[in-house]
Design an enzyme around this catalytic site. Structure first.
Site, mmCIF file in Angstrom:
data_model
loop_
_atom_site.group_PDB
_atom_site.id
_atom_site.type_symbol
_atom_site.label_atom_id
_atom_site.label_comp_id
_atom_site.label_asym_id
_atom_site.label_seq_id
_atom_site.Cartn_x
_atom_site.Cartn_y
_atom_site.Cartn_z
ATOM 1 C CD GLU A 1 22.131 5.110 31.137
ATOM 2 O OE1 GLU A 1 22.184 4.887 32.353
ATOM 3 O OE2 GLU A 1 23.004 4.746 30.339
ATOM 4 C CB CYS B 1 -0.816 -0.873 23.129
ATOM 5 S SG CYS B 1 -0.321 0.241 21.790
#
Length: 343
Positions: free
Chosen positions: A102, A128
């Site tokens: 974060e 992906c």
């Protein structure tokens, strides 16, 4: 039960751009760092390029963060379009590579390129498939009238994982099984890509993002697991599981949307290696001549792979008005998706 379908009638692609990473690293250079281990395990020289078809991959200069790569691509696409950045209502980062746990990498990218306070930003994680899923989410927001424009980005950085994998493979305790389960990490490369999706105007001549469908086989979630300490992949099981899922999903998509391979101008597919690419193309009966290959010089660039293929084809002038393009990908999990673009 039918697969989740996302179809859009009012979403245009108003910008698409990619940025190639600047440091070229050959497969032979990587192998040179693990020669001792390969010799001890009786593995022949040239194994990495021979098995994967990857001659080179690219890395960013050391110190380049994923958000830097994404911001480069974002700035490039914004410079090429007439979209007012103050009107961009969402920035979605879709890369596997992240700056931190974060804040979100999306927030960092937004801060670097200077979008306004009213632009929502968040990360989408789907291995992906991240870019394709992020584009679908953005298109849904546009179609519902929540926003007018969205910016989807990915900044992939394969260097840290490759370097950690090389370190792991130099361990004298590395055996044949451990070598093979980490081997797939050496296919990774780096790239930056960005797309702007917008509310379509009648007869504006812009390419359309028409959507598609997604399918999953998450019983296979443990076949490929990775973090910045490296990764482990059951390559054969992952390949076969992914191909089975892709075949099933493609059959449903073809029937649902009336897609015919003979009508498709370009198949932009996610590329891990030569084996993966060739087997998928053969299984789904795609035309190899209409399936551009990027893996030999760029390696596996994760979620940046599919949009980069399309961006390179557009830049080379090989895509024209009215051409049907299919964006097809698989991601560990296992998930698969196919989306249609009409240029």
């Amino acid at each position: 039960m039918a697969a989740p379908i996302s179809r859009f009638t009012n979403v245009a692609i108003s910008g698409l751009a990619h940025v190639d990473a600047d440091v070229v690293v050959s497969s032979s250079e990587l192998e040179n760092e693990i020669t001792t281990t390969m010799e001890r395990l009786n593995m022949p020289p040239g194994l990495l390029e021979g098995l994967t078809g990857i001659k080179n991959r690219r890395f960013w200069t050391a110190g380049m963060a994923p958000s830097d790569a994404a911001a480069l691509a974002a700035q490039k696409v914004l410079d090429q379009t007439t979209v007012d950045r103050k009107k961009i209502g969402a920035l979605i980062n879709t890369s596997v590579s992240r700056d931190y746990l974060e804040p979100s990498t999306a927030a960092i990218v937004q801060g670097k390129i200077g979008l306004g306070r009213d632009c929502i930003n968040f990360d989408v994680g789907s291995a992906c498939l991240g870019f394709l899923q992020g584009a679908s989410i953005a298109a849904s927001m546009i179609e519902r009238g929540e926003i007018e424009h969205a910016l989807i980005v990915a900044g992939e950085d394969g260097r840290p994982i490759v370097e950690k994998t090389l370190e792991n493979l130099q361990d004298p305790e590395t055996d044949d099984a451990s070598f093979r389960e980490q081997f797939a990490c050496l296919t990774l490369g780096s790239a930056g890509v960005a797309m702007v999706l917008s509310l379509a105007e009648p007869d504006d001549g812009q390419p359309r993002f028409l959507g598609g469908l997604s399918v999953s086989a998450t019983q296979h979630h443990a076949l490929s697991v990775g973090d910045y300490d490296g990764g482990r992949t059951d390559s054969q099981a992952l390949l076969m599981g992914g191909l089975n899922l892709a075949e099933d999903g493609w059959a449903e998509a073809s029937l649902t949307f009336g897609w015919h391979v003979a009508d498709v101008h370009t198949f932009a597919i996610h590329q891990v290696s030569k084996v993966h690419t060739d087997m998928l193309v053969d299984l789904l009966k795609f035309d190899p001549e209409r399936t551009p290959k990027t893996y030999p010089e760029y390696g596996n660039t994760g979620p940046a792979s599919v949009p980069t293929v399309l961006s390179k084809e557009v830049d080379a002038g090989r895509v024209g008005s009215g051409d049907q393009i299919l964006l097809v990908g698989m991601g560990s999990g296992i998930n698969a998706a196919a989306f249609e673009v009409r240029w």
